[in-house]
Design a protein around this motif. Structure first.
Motif, PDB file in Angstrom:
ATOM      1  N   PHE A 136      10.496 -31.280  25.511  1.00 38.67           N
ATOM      2  CA  PHE A 136      10.896 -32.236  24.491  1.00 38.67           C
ATOM      3  C   PHE A 136      10.529 -33.682  24.805  1.00 38.67           C
ATOM      4  CE2 PHE A 136      13.536 -28.518  23.820  1.00 38.67           C
ATOM      5  CZ  PHE A 136      13.290 -28.298  22.471  1.00 38.67           C
ATOM      6  N   THR A 137       9.524 -33.876  25.643  1.00 37.43           N
ATOM      7  CA  THR A 137       8.994 -35.220  25.864  1.00 37.43           C
ATOM      8  C   THR A 137       7.478 -35.169  25.710  1.00 37.43           C
ATOM      9  OG1 THR A 137       8.632 -34.978  28.248  1.00 37.43           O
ATOM     10  CG2 THR A 137      10.817 -35.761  27.544  1.00 37.43           C
ATOM     11  N   ASP A 138       6.882 -36.339  25.706  1.00 35.01           N
ATOM     12  CA  ASP A 138       5.422 -36.424  25.623  1.00 35.01           C
ATOM     13  C   ASP A 138       4.777 -36.360  27.005  1.00 35.01           C
ATOM     14  OD1 ASP A 138       5.537 -36.681  22.861  1.00 35.01           O
ATOM     15  OD2 ASP A 138       5.685 -38.868  22.963  1.00 35.01           O
ATOM     16  N   GLU A 139       5.581 -36.202  28.033  1.00 40.06           N
ATOM     17  CA  GLU A 139       5.081 -36.201  29.407  1.00 40.06           C
ATOM     18  C   GLU A 139       5.194 -34.809  30.023  1.00 40.06           C
ATOM     19  OE1 GLU A 139       7.492 -39.139  31.304  1.00 40.06           O
ATOM     20  OE2 GLU A 139       6.614 -40.770  30.158  1.00 40.06           O
ATOM     21  N   GLN A 140       4.604 -33.826  29.358  1.00 35.05           N
ATOM     22  CA  GLN A 140       4.766 -32.447  29.803  1.00 35.05           C
ATOM     23  C   GLN A 140       4.216 -32.195  31.201  1.00 35.05           C
ATOM     24  OE1 GLN A 140       3.126 -31.407  26.246  1.00 35.05           O
ATOM     25  NE2 GLN A 140       5.066 -30.982  25.241  1.00 35.05           N
ATOM     26  N   GLU A 141       3.088 -32.766  31.522  1.00 35.06           N
ATOM     27  CA  GLU A 141       2.501 -32.541  32.846  1.00 35.06           C
ATOM     28  C   GLU A 141       3.397 -33.119  33.948  1.00 35.06           C
ATOM     29  OE1 GLU A 141      -1.562 -33.481  35.344  1.00 35.06           O
ATOM     30  OE2 GLU A 141      -1.641 -33.489  33.150  1.00 35.06           O
ATOM     31  N   TYR A 142       3.957 -34.286  33.703  1.00 33.08           N
ATOM     32  CA  TYR A 142       4.873 -34.915  34.659  1.00 33.08           C
ATOM     33  C   TYR A 142       6.072 -34.008  34.932  1.00 33.08           C
ATOM     34  CZ  TYR A 142       8.546 -38.116  36.275  1.00 33.08           C
ATOM     35  OH  TYR A 142       9.569 -38.715  36.973  1.00 33.08           O
ATOM     36  N   TRP A 143       6.726 -33.538  33.875  1.00 35.19           N
ATOM     37  CA  TRP A 143       7.910 -32.697  34.035  1.00 35.19           C
ATOM     38  C   TRP A 143       7.544 -31.326  34.596  1.00 35.19           C
ATOM     39  CZ3 TRP A 143      12.388 -34.920  34.269  1.00 35.19           C
ATOM     40  CH2 TRP A 143      12.552 -36.156  33.643  1.00 35.19           C
ATOM     41  N   ASN A 144       6.360 -30.817  34.250  1.00 35.30           N
ATOM     42  CA  ASN A 144       5.921 -29.543  34.789  1.00 35.30           C
ATOM     43  C   ASN A 144       5.720 -29.643  36.300  1.00 35.30           C
ATOM     44  OD1 ASN A 144       3.469 -27.546  35.503  1.00 35.30           O
ATOM     45  ND2 ASN A 144       4.740 -26.684  33.873  1.00 35.30           N
ATOM     46  N   ASN A 145       5.169 -30.756  36.766  1.00 33.38           N
ATOM     47  CA  ASN A 145       5.002 -30.958  38.205  1.00 33.38           C
ATOM     48  C   ASN A 145       6.356 -31.007  38.910  1.00 33.38           C
ATOM     49  OD1 ASN A 145       2.205 -31.000  38.116  1.00 33.38           O
ATOM     50  ND2 ASN A 145       2.097 -33.200  37.817  1.00 33.38           N
ATOM     51  N   LEU A 146       7.335 -31.674  38.287  1.00 37.65           N
ATOM     52  CA  LEU A 146       8.687 -31.711  38.860  1.00 37.65           C
ATOM     53  C   LEU A 146       9.295 -30.317  38.894  1.00 37.65           C
ATOM     54  CD1 LEU A 146      10.205 -34.926  37.234  1.00 37.65           C
ATOM     55  CD2 LEU A 146       9.400 -34.638  39.579  1.00 37.65           C
ATOM     56  N   LEU A 147       9.055 -29.554  37.854  1.00 38.25           N
ATOM     57  CA  LEU A 147       9.565 -28.184  37.782  1.00 38.25           C
ATOM     58  C   LEU A 147       9.017 -27.351  38.936  1.00 38.25           C
ATOM     59  CD1 LEU A 147      11.169 -26.112  36.094  1.00 38.25           C
ATOM     60  CD2 LEU A 147       9.129 -25.786  34.722  1.00 38.25           C
ATOM     61  N   GLU A 148       7.742 -27.476  39.185  1.00 42.19           N
ATOM     62  CA  GLU A 148       7.134 -26.745  40.300  1.00 42.19           C
ATOM     63  C   GLU A 148       7.724 -27.206  41.636  1.00 42.19           C
ATOM     64  OE1 GLU A 148       2.755 -25.388  41.948  1.00 42.19           O
ATOM     65  OE2 GLU A 148       2.874 -27.021  40.499  1.00 42.19           O
ATOM     66  N   GLN A 149       7.916 -28.501  41.792  1.00 47.38           N
ATOM     67  CA  GLN A 149       8.517 -29.027  43.023  1.00 47.38           C
ATOM     68  C   GLN A 149       9.941 -28.510  43.201  1.00 47.38           C
ATOM     69  OE1 GLN A 149       7.948 -33.294  43.930  1.00 47.38           O
ATOM     70  NE2 GLN A 149       6.444 -33.287  42.281  1.00 47.38           N
ATOM     71  N   GLU A 150      10.680 -28.378  42.101  1.00 48.36           N
ATOM     72  CA  GLU A 150      12.047 -27.867  42.169  1.00 48.36           C
ATOM     73  C   GLU A 150      12.060 -26.414  42.646  1.00 48.36           C
ATOM     74  OE1 GLU A 150      16.033 -27.551  42.284  1.00 48.36           O
ATOM     75  OE2 GLU A 150      14.945 -29.421  41.974  1.00 48.36           O
ATOM     76  N   PHE A 151      11.179 -25.593  42.112  1.00 52.79           N
ATOM     77  CA  PHE A 151      11.076 -24.201  42.555  1.00 52.79           C
ATOM     78  C   PHE A 151      10.833 -24.153  44.067  1.00 52.79           C
ATOM     79  CE2 PHE A 151      10.744 -22.474  38.333  1.00 52.79           C
ATOM     80  CZ  PHE A 151      10.914 -21.112  38.464  1.00 52.79           C
TER      81      PHE A 151
END
Length: 185
Positions: A136-151
């Motif tokens: 739900f943001t325009d920064e999908q790549e940014y949040w996707n990278n954080l998601l991977e880091q969280e995993f």
């Protein structure tokens, strides 16, 4: 790009096994580790305080979880709140998704002190928060990278605890230092 859908089920099943091996002290530590991120959401402690009629600070809540202090009291407040929720009532107001994440995180981290299954949901809640921001943001790549880091961070954190390696409350979550969880209205 990191694909959460392909990985989530296997990951959570493996995490469940690992978390079941934690002592209560380690479950408290993992709960605080998760709750610290939930508290970064907009107005998180206010939402918790207003929902459960508490007067906590971020630090006070984290200390209570870490020491397992008042956990039974918080569990009773959560149960009472859920029992009183009447979603078909005329005055029912549906919560914003971020509020749901805050309350779910609070519940799971509190219950996780005594039940490792709830810790799995606390960890999943962090993943869901990042996935929500990605969607739900325009920064999908940014949040996707954080998601991977969280995993990766969750896995390393639990592995280190199980191996008796030293960890601290910031271990593998340093990347959150400059993350701005803004409201998505």
């Amino acid at each position: 790009m990191f694909d959460i859908v392909k990985q989530i089920d296997n990951y959570l099943n493996a995490l469940k096994v690992d978390l079941s091996e934690l002592s209560q002290k380690d479950r408290c530590f993992f709960s605080v580790w998760c709750m610290r991120i939930v508290l970064k959401l907009p107005n998180a402690i206010t939402i918790i305080n207003n929902t459960y009629k508490l007067n906590l600070t971020d630090e006070g809540l984290l200390e209570h979880i870490l020491s397992a202090k008042n956990i039974g009291h918080y569990e009773l407040l959560i149960k009472k709140s859920l029992d009183e929720m009447e979603e078909y009532a005329d005055d029912f107001v549906e919560m914003e998704q971020l509020d749901i994440f805050v309350l779910a995180g609070f519940e799971q981290c509190i219950k996780g002190v005594n039940n490792s299954d709830d810790l799995v949901y606390a960890a999943e809640n962090l993943i869901n928060i990042l996935d929500f921001y990605e969607q739900f943001t325009d920064e999908q790549e940014y949040w996707n990278n954080l998601l991977e880091q969280e995993f990766i961070g969750q896995k390393k954190f639990v592995d280190d605890i199980l191996k008796g390696k030293p960890v601290n409350i910031d271990s593998y979550h340093e990347f959150y230092e400059n993350v701005n969880f803004e409201s998505l209205s």
